[in-house]
Design an enzyme around this catalytic site. Structure first.
Site, PDB file in Angstrom:
ATOM      1  CB  SER A 291      -0.779   0.187  -4.478  1.00 56.64           C
ATOM      2  OG  SER A 291      -0.583   1.533  -4.228  1.00 56.64           O
ATOM      3  CG  ASP A 302     -12.759   1.369   6.091  1.00 55.92           C
ATOM      4  OD1 ASP A 302     -12.875   0.321   6.179  1.00 55.92           O
ATOM      5  OD2 ASP A 302     -11.958   2.253   6.141  1.00 55.92           O
ATOM      6  CE  LYS A 316       3.265   0.205  -2.811  1.00 59.99           C
ATOM      7  NZ  LYS A 316       2.741   1.479  -2.639  1.00 59.99           N
TER       8      LYS A 316
END
Length: 554
Positions: A291, A302, A316
Protein backbone atom coordinates in the site's frame (compact mmCIF):
# COMPACT_ATOMS: atom_id res chain seq x y z
CA UNK A 1 -16.45 22.40 -38.81
CA UNK A 2 -17.87 19.23 -40.44
CA UNK A 3 -15.71 17.12 -38.12
CA UNK A 4 -17.06 18.92 -35.04
CA UNK A 5 -20.67 18.47 -36.23
CA UNK A 6 -20.10 14.74 -36.78
CA UNK A 7 -18.61 14.39 -33.28
CA UNK A 8 -21.59 16.17 -31.69
CA UNK A 9 -24.06 14.02 -33.64
CA UNK A 10 -22.27 10.83 -32.52
CA UNK A 11 -22.38 11.96 -28.88
CA UNK A 12 -26.09 12.74 -29.16
CA UNK A 13 -26.71 9.34 -30.76
CA UNK A 14 -24.84 7.54 -27.93
CA UNK A 15 -26.67 9.45 -25.17
CA UNK A 16 -29.81 7.25 -25.22
CA UNK A 17 -27.61 4.13 -25.02
CA UNK A 18 -25.78 5.54 -21.97
CA UNK A 19 -29.03 6.55 -20.28
CA UNK A 20 -30.50 3.15 -21.08
CA UNK A 21 -27.53 1.35 -19.47
CA UNK A 22 -27.82 3.51 -16.36
CA UNK A 23 -31.58 2.95 -16.16
CA UNK A 24 -31.10 -0.82 -16.49
CA UNK A 25 -28.48 -0.77 -13.74
CA UNK A 26 -30.72 1.19 -11.38
CA UNK A 27 -33.61 -1.13 -12.21
CA UNK A 28 -31.48 -4.18 -11.27
CA UNK A 29 -30.40 -2.51 -8.04
CA UNK A 30 -33.98 -1.67 -7.08
CA UNK A 31 -35.24 -5.12 -8.02
CA UNK A 32 -32.63 -6.96 -5.92
CA UNK A 33 -33.12 -4.65 -2.96
CA UNK A 34 -36.83 -5.47 -3.09
CA UNK A 35 -35.97 -9.18 -3.17
CA UNK A 36 -33.64 -8.83 -0.20
CA UNK A 37 -36.20 -6.81 1.79
CA UNK A 38 -38.93 -9.34 1.04
CA UNK A 39 -36.66 -12.27 1.94
CA UNK A 40 -35.71 -10.76 5.30
CA UNK A 41 -39.33 -9.90 6.09
CA UNK A 42 -40.36 -13.50 5.48
CA UNK A 43 -37.46 -14.85 7.52
CA UNK A 44 -38.30 -12.52 10.36
CA UNK A 45 -41.95 -13.59 10.24
CA UNK A 46 -41.72 -17.34 9.61
CA UNK A 47 -38.25 -18.57 10.68
CA UNK A 48 -38.48 -21.03 13.56
CA UNK A 49 -36.31 -18.93 15.90
CA UNK A 50 -36.36 -15.20 16.54
CA UNK A 51 -33.80 -13.43 14.37
CA UNK A 52 -31.20 -11.08 15.77
CA UNK A 53 -31.49 -8.21 13.23
CA UNK A 54 -28.06 -6.76 13.95
CA UNK A 55 -26.30 -10.10 13.73
CA UNK A 56 -28.17 -11.25 10.63
CA UNK A 57 -27.76 -7.97 8.73
CA UNK A 58 -24.07 -7.72 9.59
CA UNK A 59 -23.58 -11.23 8.22
CA UNK A 60 -25.44 -10.25 5.04
CA UNK A 61 -23.37 -7.09 4.62
CA UNK A 62 -20.10 -8.95 5.17
CA UNK A 63 -21.19 -11.62 2.68
CA UNK A 64 -21.83 -8.93 0.06
CA UNK A 65 -18.48 -7.25 0.69
CA UNK A 66 -16.59 -10.56 0.47
CA UNK A 67 -17.59 -10.70 -3.21
CA UNK A 68 -15.62 -7.50 -3.86
CA UNK A 69 -12.12 -7.26 -2.40
CA UNK A 70 -10.63 -7.85 1.07
CA UNK A 71 -10.06 -4.14 1.70
CA UNK A 72 -13.70 -3.00 1.51
CA UNK A 73 -14.88 -3.49 5.10
CA UNK A 74 -17.96 -2.73 7.17
CA UNK A 75 -17.55 -1.50 10.76
CA UNK A 76 -20.63 -1.79 13.01
CA UNK A 77 -20.96 0.74 15.81
CA UNK A 78 -18.98 -1.28 18.35
CA UNK A 79 -16.05 -1.66 15.93
CA UNK A 80 -15.68 1.94 14.77
CA UNK A 81 -12.80 2.36 17.22
CA UNK A 82 -10.93 -0.31 15.26
CA UNK A 83 -11.26 1.83 12.14
CA UNK A 84 -9.97 4.90 13.95
CA UNK A 85 -7.03 2.91 15.27
CA UNK A 86 -6.31 1.73 11.74
CA UNK A 87 -6.30 5.28 10.42
CA UNK A 88 -4.48 7.01 13.26
CA UNK A 89 -2.47 4.26 14.94
CA UNK A 90 -3.99 5.36 18.27
CA UNK A 91 -6.15 3.54 20.78
CA UNK A 92 -6.93 3.90 24.47
CA UNK A 93 -5.48 1.20 26.67
CA UNK A 94 -2.39 0.20 28.67
CA UNK A 95 0.16 -0.08 25.87
CA UNK A 96 1.34 -3.70 25.87
CA UNK A 97 1.40 -6.76 23.66
CA UNK A 98 -0.24 -9.80 25.20
CA UNK A 99 -0.23 -13.46 24.16
CA UNK A 100 -2.09 -16.59 25.21
CA UNK A 101 -0.06 -19.12 27.18
CA UNK A 102 -1.66 -22.50 26.54
CA UNK A 103 -0.11 -24.35 29.44
CA UNK A 104 -1.08 -21.63 31.92
CA UNK A 105 -4.53 -21.17 30.33
CA UNK A 106 -4.19 -17.41 30.64
CA UNK A 107 -3.19 -14.44 28.56
CA UNK A 108 0.18 -13.08 29.68
CA UNK A 109 2.05 -9.83 29.21
CA UNK A 110 4.42 -10.30 26.28
CA UNK A 111 5.91 -6.84 25.74
CA UNK A 112 5.05 -3.54 27.44
CA UNK A 113 5.57 -0.47 25.24
CA UNK A 114 8.17 2.00 26.39
CA UNK A 115 6.73 4.95 28.31
CA UNK A 116 3.19 3.56 28.33
CA UNK A 117 0.93 2.80 31.36
CA UNK A 118 1.81 -0.93 31.46
CA UNK A 119 5.52 -0.19 31.70
CA UNK A 120 5.03 2.75 34.08
CA UNK A 121 3.12 0.75 36.69
CA UNK A 122 5.73 -2.02 36.57
CA UNK A 123 4.17 -4.85 34.56
CA UNK A 124 6.75 -7.36 33.35
CA UNK A 125 7.01 -9.82 30.50
CA UNK A 126 5.40 -13.07 31.65
CA UNK A 127 2.96 -11.57 34.17
CA UNK A 128 -0.15 -13.78 34.12
CA UNK A 129 -3.40 -11.81 33.73
CA UNK A 130 -5.85 -13.18 36.33
CA UNK A 131 -8.64 -10.61 36.29
CA UNK A 132 -9.63 -7.14 35.10
CA UNK A 133 -11.73 -5.43 37.77
CA UNK A 134 -14.10 -8.22 38.83
CA UNK A 135 -14.01 -10.15 35.55
CA UNK A 136 -11.89 -13.31 35.62
CA UNK A 137 -9.57 -13.90 32.65
CA UNK A 138 -9.01 -17.63 33.14
CA UNK A 139 -8.94 -19.44 29.79
CA UNK A 140 -9.99 -16.29 27.90
CA UNK A 141 -8.47 -15.69 24.46
CA UNK A 142 -6.33 -12.70 23.54
CA UNK A 143 -9.17 -10.88 21.79
CA UNK A 144 -11.39 -11.11 24.88
CA UNK A 145 -8.66 -9.93 27.25
CA UNK A 146 -7.58 -7.15 24.91
CA UNK A 147 -11.14 -5.82 24.63
CA UNK A 148 -11.28 -5.51 28.43
CA UNK A 149 -7.90 -3.81 28.67
CA UNK A 150 -8.97 -1.17 26.17
CA UNK A 151 -11.54 1.51 26.89
CA UNK A 152 -11.98 5.25 27.00
CA UNK A 153 -8.93 7.36 27.78
CA UNK A 154 -8.92 8.48 31.42
CA UNK A 155 -10.86 5.50 32.74
CA UNK A 156 -9.20 3.32 35.38
CA UNK A 157 -9.40 -0.35 36.32
CA UNK A 158 -7.70 -2.83 38.63
CA UNK A 159 -5.53 -5.44 36.95
CA UNK A 160 -4.70 -8.56 38.94
CA UNK A 161 -1.69 -10.55 37.78
CA UNK A 162 0.51 -13.37 39.03
CA UNK A 163 4.26 -12.95 38.69
CA UNK A 164 5.86 -16.31 37.79
CA UNK A 165 9.23 -15.51 39.41
CA UNK A 166 7.71 -15.07 42.87
CA UNK A 167 4.35 -16.80 42.58
CA UNK A 168 2.77 -13.75 44.20
CA UNK A 169 -0.51 -12.24 43.05
CA UNK A 170 -0.28 -8.49 42.50
CA UNK A 171 -2.82 -5.75 41.86
CA UNK A 172 -2.21 -2.66 39.75
CA UNK A 173 -4.53 0.31 39.33
CA UNK A 174 -4.06 1.47 35.75
CA UNK A 175 -5.49 4.50 34.00
CA UNK A 176 -6.00 4.05 30.28
CA UNK A 177 -4.38 6.55 27.94
CA UNK A 178 -4.41 7.22 24.24
CA UNK A 179 -1.71 4.88 22.99
CA UNK A 180 0.22 5.85 19.90
CA UNK A 181 1.70 2.73 18.38
CA UNK A 182 5.40 3.35 17.69
CA UNK A 183 5.55 4.24 13.98
CA UNK A 184 9.28 4.87 14.00
CA UNK A 185 10.61 2.38 16.53
CA UNK A 186 14.29 2.90 15.77
CA UNK A 187 16.69 5.09 13.82
CA UNK A 188 20.42 5.51 14.22
CA UNK A 189 23.83 5.67 12.64
CA UNK A 190 25.54 2.71 11.00
CA UNK A 191 29.24 2.33 10.17
CA UNK A 192 30.49 4.36 7.21
CA UNK A 193 28.36 7.44 8.00
CA UNK A 194 25.19 5.64 6.89
CA UNK A 195 21.93 6.61 8.55
CA UNK A 196 19.19 4.04 9.16
CA UNK A 197 15.45 4.68 9.66
CA UNK A 198 12.85 1.99 10.36
CA UNK A 199 9.22 2.96 9.68
CA UNK A 200 6.55 0.37 10.43
CA UNK A 201 3.28 2.11 9.47
CA UNK A 202 1.92 5.15 7.65
CA UNK A 203 -0.34 6.75 10.24
CA UNK A 204 -1.14 10.41 10.80
CA UNK A 205 1.98 12.48 11.49
CA UNK A 206 4.52 9.80 10.57
CA UNK A 207 6.07 12.01 7.83
CA UNK A 208 7.01 14.58 10.48
CA UNK A 209 8.62 11.81 12.55
CA UNK A 210 10.66 10.62 9.57
CA UNK A 211 11.65 14.20 8.77
CA UNK A 212 12.89 14.78 12.32
CA UNK A 213 14.83 11.52 12.32
CA UNK A 214 16.41 12.24 8.93
CA UNK A 215 17.51 15.75 9.92
CA UNK A 216 18.95 14.35 13.16
CA UNK A 217 20.93 11.75 11.20
CA UNK A 218 22.25 14.42 8.83
CA UNK A 219 23.37 16.45 11.84
CA UNK A 220 25.17 13.35 13.13
CA UNK A 221 27.08 13.16 9.87
CA UNK A 222 25.03 10.80 7.71
CA UNK A 223 26.22 10.79 4.09
CA UNK A 224 23.85 8.05 2.92
CA UNK A 225 20.53 6.57 4.11
CA UNK A 226 18.88 3.19 4.47
CA UNK A 227 15.08 3.53 4.74
CA UNK A 228 13.53 0.30 6.00
CA UNK A 229 9.95 -0.40 4.84
CA UNK A 230 10.05 -4.18 5.28
CA UNK A 231 6.78 -5.58 6.66
CA UNK A 232 5.23 -2.10 6.59
CA UNK A 233 1.59 -2.65 5.60
CA UNK A 234 1.01 0.98 4.65
CA UNK A 235 -1.70 3.42 5.66
CA UNK A 236 -2.15 7.08 4.75
CA UNK A 237 -1.52 7.97 1.11
CA UNK A 238 -0.86 11.62 1.98
CA UNK A 239 1.80 10.66 4.50
CA UNK A 240 3.52 8.60 1.78
CA UNK A 241 3.56 11.65 -0.49
CA UNK A 242 5.03 13.84 2.25
CA UNK A 243 7.74 11.26 2.99
CA UNK A 244 8.74 11.07 -0.68
CA UNK A 245 8.80 14.89 -0.59
CA UNK A 246 11.73 14.74 1.87
CA UNK A 247 13.97 13.62 -0.98
CA UNK A 248 12.17 14.91 -4.08
CA UNK A 249 11.67 18.55 -5.24
CA UNK A 250 8.36 20.41 -5.16
CA UNK A 251 5.64 19.93 -7.76
CA UNK A 252 6.63 16.35 -8.60
CA UNK A 253 3.75 13.92 -9.16
CA UNK A 254 4.06 11.07 -6.67
CA UNK A 255 0.78 9.21 -7.16
CA UNK A 256 -2.47 9.57 -9.08
CA UNK A 257 -5.80 8.00 -8.09
CA UNK A 258 -8.25 6.93 -10.79
CA UNK A 259 -11.71 5.70 -9.88
CA UNK A 260 -15.19 5.29 -11.35
CA UNK A 261 -16.49 8.63 -10.12
CA UNK A 262 -14.83 12.01 -10.50
CA UNK A 263 -14.57 12.54 -6.73
CA UNK A 264 -12.20 9.54 -6.52
CA UNK A 265 -9.75 11.00 -9.03
CA UNK A 266 -6.87 12.92 -7.54
CA UNK A 267 -3.26 13.78 -8.30
CA UNK A 268 -0.86 14.06 -5.35
CA UNK A 269 2.24 16.21 -5.87
CA UNK A 270 5.06 17.17 -3.56
CA UNK A 271 4.28 20.54 -2.05
CA UNK A 272 7.18 21.45 0.27
CA UNK A 273 10.87 22.18 -0.05
CA UNK A 274 12.76 18.86 0.22
CA UNK A 275 15.39 18.18 2.87
CA UNK A 276 17.92 16.47 0.59
CA UNK A 277 17.61 15.56 -3.09
CA UNK A 278 21.08 14.07 -3.67
CA UNK A 279 21.98 11.85 -0.70
CA UNK A 280 22.37 8.20 -1.86
CA UNK A 281 19.51 6.05 -0.56
CA UNK A 282 18.57 2.40 -0.37
CA UNK A 283 14.97 1.43 0.48
CA UNK A 284 14.50 -2.05 1.99
CA UNK A 285 11.32 -3.92 1.01
CA UNK A 286 9.84 -7.42 1.24
CA UNK A 287 6.66 -9.35 0.51
CA UNK A 288 4.81 -7.62 3.35
CA UNK A 289 5.66 -4.12 2.12
CA UNK A 290 2.25 -2.91 0.93
CA UNK A 291 0.00 0.00 0.00
CA UNK A 292 1.48 3.36 1.08
CA UNK A 293 4.85 1.62 1.47
CA UNK A 294 4.64 0.62 -2.18
CA UNK A 295 3.71 4.17 -3.18
CA UNK A 296 6.81 5.41 -1.37
CA UNK A 297 9.25 2.80 -2.64
CA UNK A 298 7.68 2.75 -6.14
CA UNK A 299 7.78 6.54 -6.51
CA UNK A 300 11.41 6.69 -5.36
CA UNK A 301 12.20 3.94 -7.89
CA UNK A 302 10.29 5.61 -10.75
CA UNK A 303 12.02 8.92 -10.06
CA UNK A 304 15.44 7.18 -9.88
CA UNK A 305 15.87 8.69 -6.42
CA UNK A 306 16.76 5.50 -4.53
CA UNK A 307 17.86 1.91 -5.02
CA UNK A 308 15.15 -0.54 -3.97
CA UNK A 309 16.57 -3.69 -2.35
CA UNK A 310 15.00 -6.86 -0.98
CA UNK A 311 12.21 -8.99 -2.42
CA UNK A 312 9.09 -8.24 -4.48
CA UNK A 313 6.49 -6.24 -2.55
CA UNK A 314 2.90 -7.28 -1.82
CA UNK A 315 1.17 -5.65 -4.78
CA UNK A 316 -1.68 -3.56 -3.35
CA UNK A 317 -2.53 -0.86 -5.88
CA UNK A 318 -5.96 0.03 -4.50
CA UNK A 319 -7.11 3.07 -2.50
CA UNK A 320 -9.69 2.95 0.31
CA UNK A 321 -11.77 5.80 1.69
CA UNK A 322 -13.66 5.64 5.03
CA UNK A 323 -17.29 6.75 4.87
CA UNK A 324 -19.87 7.37 7.59
CA UNK A 325 -23.08 5.33 7.60
CA UNK A 326 -26.25 5.75 9.70
CA UNK A 327 -26.30 4.89 13.41
CA UNK A 328 -22.56 5.45 13.99
CA UNK A 329 -21.48 2.72 11.61
CA UNK A 330 -18.75 3.05 8.99
CA UNK A 331 -17.48 1.47 5.84
CA UNK A 332 -14.06 1.53 4.21
CA UNK A 333 -14.58 1.39 0.43
CA UNK A 334 -12.10 0.75 -2.35
CA UNK A 335 -12.68 3.76 -4.62
CA UNK A 336 -9.69 3.85 -6.96
CA UNK A 337 -6.51 2.34 -8.34
CA UNK A 338 -3.36 4.36 -7.79
CA UNK A 339 -0.65 5.00 -10.36
CA UNK A 340 2.91 5.96 -9.47
CA UNK A 341 5.10 8.40 -11.50
CA UNK A 342 5.97 6.03 -14.37
CA UNK A 343 2.22 5.56 -14.96
CA UNK A 344 2.04 1.97 -13.71
CA UNK A 345 -0.39 0.40 -11.25
CA UNK A 346 1.23 -2.36 -9.19
CA UNK A 347 -2.00 -4.18 -8.16
CA UNK A 348 -1.18 -7.89 -8.12
CA UNK A 349 -4.67 -9.44 -8.06
CA UNK A 350 -7.58 -8.69 -10.37
CA UNK A 351 -10.47 -9.05 -7.94
CA UNK A 352 -13.01 -8.29 -10.65
CA UNK A 353 -11.86 -11.24 -12.72
CA UNK A 354 -11.11 -14.01 -10.25
CA UNK A 355 -10.12 -12.56 -6.88
CA UNK A 356 -7.45 -15.15 -6.17
CA UNK A 357 -4.68 -15.49 -8.73
CA UNK A 358 -1.85 -13.02 -9.06
CA UNK A 359 -1.39 -11.38 -12.46
CA UNK A 360 1.19 -13.42 -14.38
CA UNK A 361 4.47 -11.66 -15.14
CA UNK A 362 3.93 -12.43 -18.83
CA UNK A 363 0.77 -10.29 -18.75
CA UNK A 364 2.41 -7.22 -17.22
CA UNK A 365 3.36 -4.11 -19.18
CA UNK A 366 6.73 -2.38 -19.40
CA UNK A 367 6.98 1.20 -18.14
CA UNK A 368 10.05 3.38 -17.69
CA UNK A 369 11.55 5.34 -14.85
CA UNK A 370 12.48 8.97 -15.36
CA UNK A 371 16.00 7.91 -16.36
CA UNK A 372 14.79 5.24 -18.77
CA UNK A 373 15.05 2.06 -16.69
CA UNK A 374 12.45 -0.62 -17.37
CA UNK A 375 9.88 -1.32 -14.65
CA UNK A 376 6.63 -3.28 -14.81
CA UNK A 377 3.09 -2.92 -13.53
CA UNK A 378 1.17 -5.67 -11.74
CA UNK A 379 2.61 -7.87 -9.02
CA UNK A 380 4.08 -5.24 -6.72
CA UNK A 381 7.41 -3.45 -6.87
CA UNK A 382 10.31 -5.55 -8.14
CA UNK A 383 13.46 -4.43 -6.32
CA UNK A 384 16.43 -3.11 -8.28
CA UNK A 385 18.60 -5.48 -6.28
CA UNK A 386 16.96 -8.72 -5.22
CA UNK A 387 18.26 -10.09 -1.92
CA UNK A 388 16.26 -12.78 -0.19
CA UNK A 389 15.74 -12.49 3.54
CA UNK A 390 17.51 -14.82 5.93
CA UNK A 391 15.51 -17.98 6.52
CA UNK A 392 14.66 -19.33 9.97
CA UNK A 393 15.00 -23.08 10.58
CA UNK A 394 11.83 -24.83 11.70
CA UNK A 395 13.10 -25.54 15.18
CA UNK A 396 13.80 -21.84 15.80
CA UNK A 397 10.31 -20.92 14.62
CA UNK A 398 8.60 -23.46 16.86
CA UNK A 399 10.72 -22.50 19.86
CA UNK A 400 9.93 -18.81 19.51
CA UNK A 401 6.22 -19.34 18.82
CA UNK A 402 5.03 -22.45 20.61
CA UNK A 403 6.09 -26.04 20.21
CA UNK A 404 4.02 -29.16 20.03
CA UNK A 405 2.12 -29.59 23.32
CA UNK A 406 2.52 -25.83 23.77
CA UNK A 407 5.69 -26.03 25.85
CA UNK A 408 6.47 -22.38 25.04
CA UNK A 409 9.90 -23.16 26.42
CA UNK A 410 11.69 -20.11 24.99
CA UNK A 411 9.13 -17.68 26.41
CA UNK A 412 9.38 -19.31 29.84
CA UNK A 413 13.19 -19.25 29.71
CA UNK A 414 13.21 -15.52 28.93
CA UNK A 415 10.83 -14.80 31.83
CA UNK A 416 13.13 -16.69 34.23
CA UNK A 417 16.21 -14.96 32.76
CA UNK A 418 14.69 -11.55 33.54
CA UNK A 419 14.15 -12.57 37.15
CA UNK A 420 17.83 -13.49 37.61
CA UNK A 421 19.35 -10.58 35.66
CA UNK A 422 18.23 -7.09 36.78
CA UNK A 423 20.32 -5.50 34.02
CA UNK A 424 22.12 -6.56 30.87
CA UNK A 425 24.70 -5.02 28.51
CA UNK A 426 23.59 -2.37 25.97
CA UNK A 427 21.36 -3.79 23.24
CA UNK A 428 23.96 -3.81 20.45
CA UNK A 429 26.56 -5.50 22.72
CA UNK A 430 24.45 -8.09 24.54
CA UNK A 431 25.15 -11.81 24.06
CA UNK A 432 24.32 -14.90 26.07
CA UNK A 433 27.20 -16.64 27.78
CA UNK A 434 28.13 -20.25 27.04
CA UNK A 435 26.62 -21.21 30.39
CA UNK A 436 23.38 -19.40 29.48
CA UNK A 437 23.15 -21.28 26.19
CA UNK A 438 23.81 -24.65 27.77
CA UNK A 439 21.16 -23.98 30.41
CA UNK A 440 18.63 -23.09 27.70
CA UNK A 441 19.62 -26.12 25.60
CA UNK A 442 19.14 -28.49 28.54
CA UNK A 443 15.83 -26.86 29.43
CA UNK A 444 14.51 -27.48 25.92
CA UNK A 445 15.57 -31.13 26.03
CA UNK A 446 14.16 -31.70 29.53
CA UNK A 447 10.84 -30.09 28.58
CA UNK A 448 10.12 -32.83 26.06
CA UNK A 449 9.92 -30.22 23.30
CA UNK A 450 9.14 -31.62 19.86
CA UNK A 451 8.36 -29.95 16.58
CA UNK A 452 6.99 -30.83 13.19
CA UNK A 453 9.61 -30.55 10.43
CA UNK A 454 8.49 -29.89 6.86
CA UNK A 455 10.36 -32.96 5.65
CA UNK A 456 8.18 -35.22 7.83
CA UNK A 457 4.99 -33.68 6.40
CA UNK A 458 6.25 -34.19 2.86
CA UNK A 459 7.24 -37.77 3.69
CA UNK A 460 3.73 -38.49 5.02
CA UNK A 461 2.23 -37.11 1.81
CA UNK A 462 4.59 -39.29 -0.24
CA UNK A 463 3.54 -42.40 1.72
CA UNK A 464 -0.12 -41.53 1.22
CA UNK A 465 0.42 -41.13 -2.53
CA UNK A 466 2.41 -44.38 -2.75
CA UNK A 467 -0.36 -46.31 -1.02
CA UNK A 468 -2.99 -44.73 -3.26
CA UNK A 469 -1.06 -45.63 -6.41
CA UNK A 470 -0.29 -49.14 -5.17
CA UNK A 471 3.51 -49.25 -5.00
CA UNK A 472 4.03 -48.70 -1.27
CA UNK A 473 4.25 -52.41 -0.30
CA UNK A 474 6.97 -53.13 -2.88
CA UNK A 475 9.05 -50.17 -1.63
CA UNK A 476 8.23 -50.44 2.09
CA UNK A 477 11.84 -51.14 3.17
CA UNK A 478 13.04 -48.05 1.34
CA UNK A 479 10.29 -45.95 2.92
CA UNK A 480 11.15 -47.25 6.41
CA UNK A 481 14.84 -46.47 5.92
CA UNK A 482 14.03 -42.95 4.72
CA UNK A 483 11.68 -42.32 7.64
CA UNK A 484 14.43 -43.25 10.14
CA UNK A 485 16.75 -40.70 8.53
CA UNK A 486 14.06 -38.01 8.71
CA UNK A 487 13.40 -38.47 12.44
CA UNK A 488 14.72 -35.32 14.09
CA UNK A 489 16.89 -35.29 17.16
CA UNK A 490 16.16 -32.15 19.22
CA UNK A 491 19.59 -32.10 20.87
CA UNK A 492 21.49 -32.32 17.59
CA UNK A 493 19.11 -29.85 15.91
CA UNK A 494 19.76 -27.35 18.70
CA UNK A 495 23.49 -27.69 18.09
CA UNK A 496 23.14 -27.55 14.32
CA UNK A 497 21.05 -24.35 14.37
CA UNK A 498 22.55 -22.82 17.50
CA UNK A 499 23.57 -19.56 15.82
CA UNK A 500 20.07 -18.70 14.62
CA UNK A 501 18.28 -19.95 17.74
CA UNK A 502 20.62 -17.99 20.00
CA UNK A 503 20.05 -14.85 17.93
CA UNK A 504 16.26 -15.19 18.29
CA UNK A 505 16.62 -15.85 22.02
CA UNK A 506 18.91 -12.85 22.54
CA UNK A 507 16.59 -10.49 20.64
CA UNK A 508 13.64 -11.62 22.76
CA UNK A 509 15.63 -10.92 25.94
CA UNK A 510 16.82 -7.53 24.65
CA UNK A 511 13.21 -6.49 23.88
CA UNK A 512 12.28 -7.12 27.51
CA UNK A 513 14.96 -4.68 28.70
CA UNK A 514 15.20 -2.15 25.88
CA UNK A 515 11.81 -2.54 24.21
CA UNK A 516 11.30 -2.72 20.45
CA UNK A 517 13.94 -0.08 19.83
CA UNK A 518 16.67 -2.19 21.40
CA UNK A 519 15.59 -5.38 19.67
CA UNK A 520 15.65 -3.69 16.26
CA UNK A 521 19.05 -2.14 16.88
CA UNK A 522 20.56 -5.47 17.91
CA UNK A 523 18.85 -7.34 15.07
CA UNK A 524 20.66 -5.24 12.47
CA UNK A 525 23.86 -7.08 13.38
CA UNK A 526 22.41 -10.25 11.80
CA UNK A 527 20.64 -8.64 8.82
CA UNK A 528 21.93 -9.87 5.45
CA UNK A 529 19.79 -7.45 3.42
CA UNK A 530 21.07 -4.53 5.47
CA UNK A 531 24.68 -5.61 4.91
CA UNK A 532 24.12 -5.64 1.15
CA UNK A 533 22.54 -2.18 1.30
CA UNK A 534 25.55 -0.89 3.21
CA UNK A 535 27.90 -2.46 0.67
CA UNK A 536 26.14 -0.69 -2.21
CA UNK A 537 26.12 2.66 -0.43
CA UNK A 538 29.83 2.29 0.28
CA UNK A 539 30.46 1.79 -3.45
CA UNK A 540 29.35 4.97 -5.30
CA UNK A 541 30.13 3.48 -8.71
CA UNK A 542 27.95 0.45 -8.01
CA UNK A 543 25.16 2.67 -6.70
CA UNK A 544 25.18 4.80 -9.87
CA UNK A 545 25.38 1.74 -12.13
CA UNK A 546 22.19 0.31 -10.60
CA UNK A 547 20.31 3.54 -11.34
CA UNK A 548 21.41 3.64 -14.98
CA UNK A 549 19.23 2.11 -17.73
CA UNK A 550 20.47 -1.12 -19.26
CA UNK A 551 22.01 -0.46 -22.66
CA UNK A 552 20.26 -2.37 -25.42
CA UNK A 553 22.41 -4.46 -27.74
CA UNK A 554 22.37 -3.26 -31.35
Amino acid sequence: MNRRIKTILMMVAMLPMTLSAQENHQLEVGKNLDIFNSLYSNLDLFYVDTLNPKQTMTAAINGMLRSLDPYTEYFPEEETKNLQMMLTGKYAGIGALIKYHTRLKHAVIDEPYEGMPAAEVGLHKGDIILSIDDTTMTDKNVSYVSSHLRGDAGTSFVLKVKRPSTGKEMKFKITRRNIQLPVLPYYGMRPGNIGYINLNQFTEGCAKEVRRAFIDLKNQGAKALIFDLRSNGGGSEMEAVDIVNLWVPQEQTVVENKGKVRQANRVYKTRLEPVDTVMPMVVLVNGETASASEITSGALQDLDRAVILGTRTYGKGLVQVPMDLPYNTNVKITTAHYYIPSGRCIQAINYKRNGKERIADSLTTVFHTRGGREVRDGGGIMPDVEVKSDTMPNIAYYLSASGVDSTEVMFDYVVDYLDHHPTIAPAKDFHLTEADWQAFRQRVIDSGFTYDPVSQKQFDELVKTAKFEGYYDDAKEAFDALEKKLKHNVASDLDKHRKTIQQVLELDIIAAYYYQKGSLEAGLNYDGQLREAERILNDPAEYQRILQPVKQKK
